[in-house]
Design an enzyme around this catalytic site. Sequence first.
Site, short mmCIF file in Angstrom:
data_model
loop_
_atom_site.label_atom_id
_atom_site.label_comp_id
_atom_site.label_asym_id
_atom_site.label_seq_id
_atom_site.Cartn_x
_atom_site.Cartn_y
_atom_site.Cartn_z
CE LYS A 197 -61.32 34.82 -21.25
NZ LYS A 197 -60.58 33.54 -21.14
CB THR A 228 -53.47 34.19 -29.89
OG1 THR A 228 -54.40 33.63 -30.85
CG2 THR A 228 -52.93 35.50 -30.42
N GLY A 230 -53.63 29.36 -26.30
CA GLY A 230 -53.40 29.30 -24.87
C GLY A 230 -53.63 30.59 -24.11
CB THR A 231 -54.84 33.99 -25.03
OG1 THR A 231 -55.99 33.50 -25.72
CG2 THR A 231 -53.79 34.38 -26.04
N GLY A 232 -56.39 32.11 -23.03
CA GLY A 232 -57.35 32.03 -21.93
C GLY A 232 -56.80 31.29 -20.73
CB CYS A 233 -54.88 28.11 -20.46
SG CYS A 233 -55.99 27.05 -21.40
#
Length: 282
Positions: A197, A228, A230-233
């Site tokens: 990412k 933003t 929580g984007t990875g989860c």
Amino acid sequence: MSPSSRPRPPEPPVRPARIARTGGAPARVLTVAGSDSGGGAGIQADLKTMLALGAHGMSVITAVTAQNSLGVQGAWELPADAVRAQFRSVVDDIGVQAVKTGMLATAGLVETVGALLAEVTVPVVVDPVGVSKHGDALLATDALDAVRTKLLPTATVATPNLDEVAQLTGVRVESEDDLRRAAGAVLALGPRWALIKGGHLAGDAVDLLTDGAEEHWLRAPRYDNRHTHGTGCTLASAVATFLAGGYDVPRAVTAAKSYVTGAIAEGFPLGGGIGPVDHGWL
């Protein structure tokens, strides 16, 4: 500045389709991760994502955090026996069609979860969570070797961000040209696919998905929105949901990228710090 020379706003994100039901029941997706009391990341973000995309989400809680828009104020991991019991309870009765992992906190929990995942035959998405959006450590330093040797080899897709790539491999990504080298270093640790990412780079949000043979470069506009959390989860959970729905890896990741791009575009202020993405934007 003339109207024609003004920068254009980003195009609206593409809305991915929800996964179809088979046999009258939604796909079953299990998240193995920590709880975020503020509701923006972790187990809470995972379950919201799964519901939004048409799946039945289930959970194995590995840790409890006191967390809000300003950061993580405390974290307490669960005993390995509690994690193991949750996993067996769900998998042995209800069954799963994909698993996603997030915060595992300690070497002991990483080893426990890695052993459990080695027994399943469904797709596994590993989000090797190391630090929170605010820079708070969510993984013990002595757990990194267990992530490399016990967890990543179980992954169908690993989804590290650039900080996590550096933690796990020592490769530091400064530009898009470094993404391929980062992916190779992650793949050497055993996952079938690596999704690197590149959201922390300047310019468009560009990610690289590769299995070492084929490459998929995924680009999205960068929205002027600081909310933003929580984007990875959210991205990893969306990938797992689409895999549970029968998508192959490139199609699942492409659809997940569209979903999280829209969630970022619709992120909203909450509390005094960084607000969450909008999991219900569809």
